[in-house]
Scaffold this motif. Structure first.
Motif, PDB file in Angstrom:
ATOM      1  N   LEU A   1      13.997   0.290   2.137  1.00 27.96           N
ATOM      2  CA  LEU A   1      14.302  -0.664   1.058  1.00 27.96           C
ATOM      3  C   LEU A   1      13.289  -1.792   1.149  1.00 27.96           C
ATOM      4  CD1 LEU A   1      18.173  -1.245   1.123  1.00 27.96           C
ATOM      5  CD2 LEU A   1      16.837  -0.632  -0.889  1.00 27.96           C
ATOM      6  N   ILE A   2      12.323  -1.798   0.250  1.00 24.25           N
ATOM      7  CA  ILE A   2      11.246  -2.776   0.304  1.00 24.25           C
ATOM      8  C   ILE A   2      11.618  -4.023  -0.486  1.00 24.25           C
ATOM      9  CG2 ILE A   2       8.802  -3.154  -0.248  1.00 24.25           C
ATOM     10  CD1 ILE A   2       9.212  -1.036   1.854  1.00 24.25           C
ATOM     11  N   GLY A   3      11.120  -5.151  -0.016  1.00 22.22           N
ATOM     12  CA  GLY A   3      11.343  -6.397  -0.736  1.00 22.22           C
ATOM     13  C   GLY A   3      11.712  -7.494   0.226  1.00 22.22           C
ATOM     14  N   SER A   4      11.197  -8.710  -0.027  1.00 20.79           N
ATOM     15  CA  SER A   4      11.513  -9.784   0.908  1.00 20.79           C
ATOM     16  C   SER A   4      12.061 -11.018   0.208  1.00 20.79           C
ATOM     17  CB  SER A   4      10.288 -10.120   1.755  1.00 20.79           C
ATOM     18  OG  SER A   4       9.118 -10.033   0.980  1.00 20.79           O
ATOM     19  N   CYS A   5      12.403 -10.870  -1.077  1.00 16.04           N
ATOM     20  CA  CYS A   5      13.021 -12.015  -1.748  1.00 16.04           C
ATOM     21  C   CYS A   5      14.445 -12.192  -1.216  1.00 16.04           C
ATOM     22  CB  CYS A   5      13.030 -11.812  -3.260  1.00 16.04           C
ATOM     23  SG  CYS A   5      14.172 -10.533  -3.773  1.00 16.04           S
TER      24      CYS A   5
ATOM     25  N   VAL B   1       4.895  -7.487  -6.631  1.00 15.65           N
ATOM     26  CA  VAL B   1       3.578  -7.097  -6.118  1.00 15.65           C
ATOM     27  C   VAL B   1       3.735  -6.291  -4.823  1.00 15.65           C
ATOM     28  CG1 VAL B   1       1.409  -7.975  -5.212  1.00 15.65           C
ATOM     29  CG2 VAL B   1       2.410  -8.999  -7.246  1.00 15.65           C
ATOM     30  N   GLU B   2       4.644  -6.741  -3.972  1.00 14.99           N
ATOM     31  CA  GLU B   2       4.882  -6.019  -2.715  1.00 14.99           C
ATOM     32  C   GLU B   2       5.319  -4.574  -3.005  1.00 14.99           C
ATOM     33  OE1 GLU B   2       7.725  -8.047  -0.241  1.00 14.99           O
ATOM     34  OE2 GLU B   2       7.863  -6.374   1.179  1.00 14.99           O
ATOM     35  N   LEU B   3       6.209  -4.416  -3.980  1.00 12.83           N
ATOM     36  CA  LEU B   3       6.667  -3.067  -4.326  1.00 12.83           C
ATOM     37  C   LEU B   3       5.530  -2.234  -4.912  1.00 12.83           C
ATOM     38  CD1 LEU B   3      10.180  -3.833  -5.810  1.00 12.83           C
ATOM     39  CD2 LEU B   3       9.735  -2.192  -3.980  1.00 12.83           C
TER      40      LEU B   3
ATOM     41  N   GLY C   1      -7.132  -0.828  -5.735  1.00 17.26           N
ATOM     42  CA  GLY C   1      -5.859  -1.541  -5.874  1.00 17.26           C
ATOM     43  C   GLY C   1      -5.689  -2.083  -7.278  1.00 17.26           C
ATOM     44  N   PHE C   2      -4.928  -3.165  -7.412  1.00 15.63           N
ATOM     45  CA  PHE C   2      -4.614  -3.723  -8.720  1.00 15.63           C
ATOM     46  C   PHE C   2      -5.552  -4.885  -9.044  1.00 15.63           C
ATOM     47  CE2 PHE C   2      -0.833  -1.841  -6.944  1.00 15.63           C
ATOM     48  CZ  PHE C   2      -0.326  -1.111  -7.993  1.00 15.63           C
ATOM     49  N   SER C   3      -6.075  -4.918 -10.263  1.00 18.46           N
ATOM     50  CA  SER C   3      -6.897  -6.058 -10.684  1.00 18.46           C
ATOM     51  C   SER C   3      -5.979  -7.259 -10.870  1.00 18.46           C
ATOM     52  CB  SER C   3      -7.591  -5.743 -12.005  1.00 18.46           C
ATOM     53  OG  SER C   3      -6.653  -5.821 -13.064  1.00 18.46           O
ATOM     54  N   SER C   4      -6.562  -8.462 -10.918  1.00 22.71           N
ATOM     55  CA  SER C   4      -5.687  -9.633 -11.045  1.00 22.71           C
ATOM     56  C   SER C   4      -4.990  -9.627 -12.403  1.00 22.71           C
ATOM     57  CB  SER C   4      -6.463 -10.919 -10.813  1.00 22.71           C
ATOM     58  OG  SER C   4      -7.580 -10.929 -11.644  1.00 22.71           O
ATOM     59  N   LYS C   5      -5.640  -9.053 -13.419  1.00 20.72           N
ATOM     60  CA  LYS C   5      -4.991  -8.939 -14.729  1.00 20.72           C
ATOM     61  C   LYS C   5      -3.790  -8.001 -14.647  1.00 20.72           C
ATOM     62  CE  LYS C   5      -8.031 -10.279 -18.361  1.00 20.72           C
ATOM     63  NZ  LYS C   5      -9.198 -10.788 -17.622  1.00 20.72           N
TER      64      LYS C   5
END
Ligand code: ADP
Ligand code: MG
Length: 440
Positions: free
Chosen positions: A138-142, A317-319, A337-341
């Motif tokens: 279970l990913i996530g740190s919020c 973003v973490e997910l 990876g992901f571009s900032s856009k």
């Protein structure tokens, strides 16, 4: 010691390979003459390291690229003449797919050293389950996820029924798995049943099983899903879809902990923990008379809610990165990876399909992206529109620029006259020119 294995692709003269072989006593070197031969060698044996001996620049680029893309889990080292990478396409290929290269004249000792180093590195990089990248973590740190994980931990310690509520794709089943895995029942099975997906006329026999001869076609005894979960956990997904008559049967089971197969009168004791999940509000279903109230109270001893993805934007973003790594076997090695856009677009989207939607978009993007970075387009997301203030500022700025440019052109680039025409002071005019990066 296990010998280090090297696959060497060498379409040209084999003399250099013989020299190399003599310098590599601790290696097992297999040599092939073409990419086709390399493919069949790779079907038969596994290699961590490969050597491209005069392949770069001498074989069809597309074929080499396709081959390297398909075998990007292997660490490739290249040997070629410096001129071979004169063309940008070859240079890109070397940058994207090779972990090192040597040019002529060949220093065999240095090459052997490189290969040894690359092999050691490949051993370190061999995929193994990394904490945090397991498909079932279970990913996530919020805060909401921290709370959920601590609830899971506490619920795993007891045996009471759990009712998980959450939107589709938010992680209800994953939460159920986490509870099961951390419980004392983890050595037993976890049997999921999607109450909405089994045909209504089959669901009774699926859940409770039947005895031979119970109905036409029942040629032998069949163990039902509830019975097959004995010693483990029964996961009743979409419990709100369970037909009314089966709700009564399930309630009876929860009270006596025994089941009776169809066509039998014998009660069979079954020891399971029940976790159920629903995306519809069961209390409302109870109020409407669609769901038995007594069953609802039996199932919801430990209620838990999995928050929708849009309520935990901090985890997006973490997910996304987690799934990027999880499915990285599907991606081209040049994808970074992901571009900032793309990150902005991910943050702005509402995710009605929750984590499942995120997985689907990321996997699709990993296949579709043709640059080094995933762009909003690859995710099939649109860039968020900027706030209205920014739009107005932008419009103001470009009409200002147009007016100044037109005035300067009209006055033959005379700043003083242009300032007068525009009705501003010369100081203001110079400030405007500087602001727009123009010269008078
Ligand atoms: N917090 C999370 N971390 C990692 N993967 C998740 C998370 N939540 C959901 N998933 C993944 O998203 C997908 C949908 O989750 P699932 O538990 O089937 O949702 P639901 O049962 O609520 O429809 C699954 O592939 C699951 O592994
Ligand atoms: Mg589900």
């Amino acid at each position: 010691m296990v010998p280090k294995r090297l696959l060497c692709i060498s379409p040209g003269d084999l003399g250099a390979i013989d020299v190399l072989r003599a310098d590599m006593p601790s290696w097992q070197v297999s040599t092939v003459r073409s990419i086709d031969e390399a493919r069949s060698a790779l079907r038969q044996d596994a290699y961590l390291v490969g050597l491209l001996m005069h392949v770069i620049g001498s074989q069809p680029h597309l074929e080499v690229e396709r081959f390297l893309r398909q075998h990007s889990h292997i660490q490739w080292v290249g040997v070629f003449r410096a001129e071979a990478i004169g063309a940008p396409t070859w240079r890109d290929l070397v940058a994207d797919y090779l972990c090192d290269y040597h040019t002529l004249p060949l220093d065999t000792r240095r090459l052997v050293h490189t290969l040894g180093h690359v092999h050691g590195h490949a051993l370190l990089r061999r995929p193994r389950p990394r904490p945090g990248t397991s498909p079932s973590a279970l990913i996530g740190s919020c805060d909401a996820m921290l709370r959920l994980r601590s609830q899971v931990e506490r619920m795993a310690k007891v045996d009471a029924p759990v009712l998980i509520w959450g939107e589709s794709g938010s992680g209800k089943e994953l939460t159920a798995q986490a509870i099961h895995r951390q419980s004392l029942r983890s050595t037993g099975p976890m049997v999921p049943i999607n109450c909405g997906a089994i045909a209504p006329n089959l669901i009774h026999s699926e859940l409770f099983g039947y005895e031979r001869g119970a109905f036409t076609g029942a040629a032998r005894d069949k163990v039902g899903l509830i019975e097959s979960a004995n010693g483990g956990t029964l996961f009743l997904d979409e419990i709100g879809d369970l037909p009314k008559d089966l709700q009564a049967n399930l309630l009876r089971f929860l009270q006596d902990r025994t089941i009776i197969r169809l066509g039998s009168t014998r009660a069979i004791p079954v020891d399971v923990r029940v976790i159920s999940a629903s995306h519809v509000n069961l209390q409302q279903a109870v109020a409407r008379g669609d769901f038995r109230e007594d069953l609802y109270y039996r199932l919801s001893v430990l209620p838990v809610t999995v928050p929708a993805l849009r309520e935990r934007r901090d985890d997006l973003v973490e997910l996304a990165e987690h799934f990027f790594h999880l499915y990285s076997a599907d991606k081209s090695p040049r994808l970074k990876g992901f571009s900032s856009k793309a990150v902005e677009a991910i943050a702005a989207h509402d995710w009605p399909g929750n984590v499942r939607e995120l997985i689907n978009r990321v996997r699709r993007a990993m296949v579709m992206a043709d640059g080094r970075w995933i762009e909003p387009d690859d995710l099939d997301l649109v860039m968020p529109s900027p706030p209205i203030d920014a739009v107005l500022d932008d419009a103001r700025c470009s009409s200002e620029r147009l007016a100044i440019r037109a005035c300067l052109d009209r006055t033959g680039q005379n700043v003083s006259r242009a300032a007068r025409d525009l009705g501003v002071s010369r100081t203001t005019m110079y400030r405007l020119l500087a602001k727009h990066g123009m010269r008078g």
